[in-house]
Motif scaffolding. Structure first.
Motif, short mmCIF file in Angstrom:
data_model
loop_
_atom_site.label_atom_id
_atom_site.label_comp_id
_atom_site.label_asym_id
_atom_site.label_seq_id
_atom_site.Cartn_x
_atom_site.Cartn_y
_atom_site.Cartn_z
N PHE A 62 -6.50 -4.75 11.33
CA PHE A 62 -6.70 -4.24 9.98
C PHE A 62 -5.64 -4.79 9.04
CE2 PHE A 62 -10.36 -2.08 10.22
CZ PHE A 62 -10.38 -0.76 10.64
N SER A 63 -6.03 -4.99 7.82
CA SER A 63 -5.08 -5.36 6.77
C SER A 63 -5.30 -4.37 5.64
CB SER A 63 -5.32 -6.80 6.31
OG SER A 63 -4.43 -7.15 5.27
N LEU A 274 14.91 2.18 3.60
CA LEU A 274 13.64 2.66 3.05
C LEU A 274 12.72 1.46 2.91
CD1 LEU A 274 13.05 5.09 0.10
CD2 LEU A 274 11.93 2.85 0.10
N GLU A 275 11.48 1.60 3.40
CA GLU A 275 10.55 0.48 3.35
C GLU A 275 9.13 0.95 2.99
OE1 GLU A 275 11.95 -2.90 6.46
OE2 GLU A 275 11.21 -1.06 7.38
N TRP A 276 8.47 0.13 2.16
CA TRP A 276 7.05 0.30 1.88
C TRP A 276 6.32 -0.80 2.65
CZ3 TRP A 276 4.86 4.20 -0.84
CH2 TRP A 276 5.63 4.91 -1.79
N GLU A 281 1.76 -3.07 9.53
CA GLU A 281 3.08 -3.71 9.52
C GLU A 281 4.14 -2.81 10.14
OE1 GLU A 281 3.22 -6.59 5.64
OE2 GLU A 281 3.01 -4.44 5.25
N HIS A 282 4.11 -1.52 9.83
CA HIS A 282 5.08 -0.59 10.43
C HIS A 282 4.99 -0.63 11.95
CE1 HIS A 282 6.96 1.39 7.05
NE2 HIS A 282 5.80 1.71 6.51
N LEU A 283 3.77 -0.61 12.47
CA LEU A 283 3.59 -0.58 13.92
C LEU A 283 3.90 -1.94 14.55
CD1 LEU A 283 0.37 1.60 14.03
CD2 LEU A 283 2.64 2.25 14.85
N GLU A 302 0.06 9.02 13.73
CA GLU A 302 -0.48 9.11 12.38
C GLU A 302 -0.66 7.74 11.74
OE1 GLU A 302 -1.88 11.59 12.01
OE2 GLU A 302 -0.76 13.29 12.76
N LEU A 303 0.23 6.81 12.03
CA LEU A 303 0.05 5.45 11.50
C LEU A 303 -1.18 4.80 12.12
CD1 LEU A 303 3.74 4.19 11.42
CD2 LEU A 303 2.25 4.55 9.44
N GLU A 304 -1.38 5.03 13.42
CA GLU A 304 -2.59 4.52 14.06
C GLU A 304 -3.84 5.12 13.43
OE1 GLU A 304 -3.05 2.18 15.97
OE2 GLU A 304 -1.32 1.82 17.26
N ARG A 305 -3.77 6.39 13.12
CA ARG A 305 -4.90 7.06 12.49
C ARG A 305 -5.18 6.47 11.11
NH1 ARG A 305 -9.62 8.73 13.37
NH2 ARG A 305 -10.34 10.46 12.11
N MET A 306 -4.12 6.20 10.36
CA MET A 306 -4.29 5.64 9.02
C MET A 306 -4.90 4.24 9.07
SD MET A 306 -0.73 6.96 7.25
CE MET A 306 -1.19 6.81 5.52
N LYS A 307 -4.66 3.52 10.16
CA LYS A 307 -5.23 2.17 10.29
C LYS A 307 -6.75 2.18 10.30
CE LYS A 307 -3.56 -0.61 13.35
NZ LYS A 307 -2.98 -1.13 14.62
N LEU A 308 -7.35 3.33 10.57
CA LEU A 308 -8.81 3.41 10.54
C LEU A 308 -9.36 3.32 9.13
CD1 LEU A 308 -9.42 6.25 13.15
CD2 LEU A 308 -9.72 3.79 13.46
#
Length: 408
Positions: A62-63, A274-276, A281-283, A302-308
């Motif tokens: 995903f991007s 601090l990073e955006w 990218e975080h994972l 939660e980051l994996e969930r957001m990737k959906l």
């Protein structure tokens, strides 16, 4: 104000001593000039990825068209040193102070109670929300104020508004993302903002004082319910003497469009970076050993969930709908393999029927410790809801989920 009986109050206090209550905020920002995915394509793509996510393991490729803010805790932090986290912290008395009722009346000439009802739902809520409190504001508002205050302390970003919120139903899931520049306070001089941030860090009650002076109210209506995580039990505790090192935490998400990414900074005390970045990218950085990143299981999950949700509108619509549904408390349960570290989550067939939330029982298992491949072969065709790590550093986490959507 909510009134509770003496017996109920004693019951709540007896449970609360095993952990502290907290709130955290996942900020998802999309630049206005970013090229958006075509809606139909994005929806179809999410469905395919969701199916792959259930059948095997963590989806990739995903991007996302948005970025999520994360902080790295300093190596000297007492809690989760060196780990990447979303901004957040412990609930303070000021977060449910009557001063917020007075401030809302002062700014809008309206009653805060009339606008707190927007958070009401008849669905099941976790105890952190459903327990009756002798507070001047409801829990849904108090914990959102906590998340906003902590975000200001840790990042210098102020989610506050001078506008009266629209009395729209939370069931209106089609509502578009908010605009940072239009709905947040952005006209404070940077020197004044830094001064207030320093004062709030030293004394949380200064946050209420600051909001009164600038006549702005924490934008609690911009935050959607996401999840309730309870720190797992690692060892038996003596509730009468053990220091509270566990947290019952409400996770919120705020999706917004912006002309430029809000300028936040780490506080150089509890956090040093601090990073955006996008969830992917975080994972990816977490998996890169050279980056020396660490992350706790809830953040990985939660980051994996957001990737959906590659499109921010999708994430926003899902959050609004999901936040209106059943929300349960999730407490991970640990299981060791000879070559892996497993985080069991509710719905997994190995998850205990009666979890020891308080941690007053002996932490032991009669099951033999076996290699992860042997365990997974035995678990084939059973309900799985777990995160697998190579070791206790929680690097290279792999989410495996075949449970029904009601548990998500």
């Amino acid at each position: 104000m909510c009134f509770i009986s003496p017996n109920k109050k004693r019951e709540i206090m007896a449970t609360a001593k095993f952990w502290r209550e907290a709130a955290t905020l996942m900020l998802a920002a999309r630049l206005q000039h970013h090229t958006l995915f075509e809606a139909a394509s994005a929806v179809e793509g999410a469905k395919k990825k969701d199916a792959a996510f259930r059948k095997s393991e963590t989806p990739s490729g995903f991007s996302e068209d948005y970025r999520v803010l994360m902080l790295r805790r300093s190596a000297s932090s007492a809690f989760m040193p060196s780990k990447c986290v979303f901004p957040g912290g412990v609930l303070q008395k000021v977060d449910h102070s009557k001063g917020w009722v007075d401030l809302f009346q002062k700014i809008t000439r309206e009653s805060l109670d009339d606008f707190s009802g927007m958070f009401h739902t008849n669905n099941i809520r976790p105890p952190i929300i459903s327990d009756l409190r002798s507070w001047d504001v409801i829990s849904d508002v108090a914990f959102r104020i906590c998340a906003i205050r902590e975000t200001f302390e840790e990042c210098g970003l102020l989610l506050a508004t001078r506008k009266l919120p629209e009395l729209t139903s939370k069931a209106d899931f089609s509502k578009e993302c908010i605009s940072w520049e239009k709905t947040m306070v952005t006209d404070m001089e940077q020197g004044l903002l830094r001064s207030w941030r320093s004062r709030v860090r030293e004394n949380s009650t200064e946050f209420l004082r600051m909001c009164h002076e600038i006549e702005a109210f924490p934008n609690v209506w911009a935050l959607e319910n996401w999840r309730n995580w309870l720190t797992p039990v690692f060892e038996k505790v003596d509730s009468s003497s053990k220091k509270q090192t566990r947290f019952d935490t409400l996770f919120y998400v705020c999706c917004f469009d912006c002309d430029s990414l809000p300028h936040g900074t780490a506080d150089d005390r509890e956090t040093d970076l601090l990073e955006w970045m996008s969830p992917t990218e975080h994972l990816d950085h977490l998996a890169d050993v050279k980056q020396k990143r660490l992350m706790a299981p809830p953040q990985v999950y939660e980051l994996e969930r957001m990737k959906l949700f590659p499109n921010l509108n999708q994430l926003n619509h899902y959050a609004r709908a999901h936040g209106h549904e059943v929300m349960l408390r999730w407490m991970p349960v640990m299981k060791m393999c000879t070559d892996a570290f497993i985080i069991l989550l509710p719905g997994d067939h190995l998850y205990p029927a009666e979890p020891d939330y308080d941690g007053t029982k002996e932490v032991k298992s009669n099951d033999p410790v076996v290699p992860i491949a042997q365990l997974m072969a035995k678990d084939e065709k059973k309900n799985l809801h777990r995160i697998i790590f190579k070791d206790e550093t929680f690097r290279n986490g792999r989410v495996i989920r075949t449970i029904a959507s009601s548990l998500q």
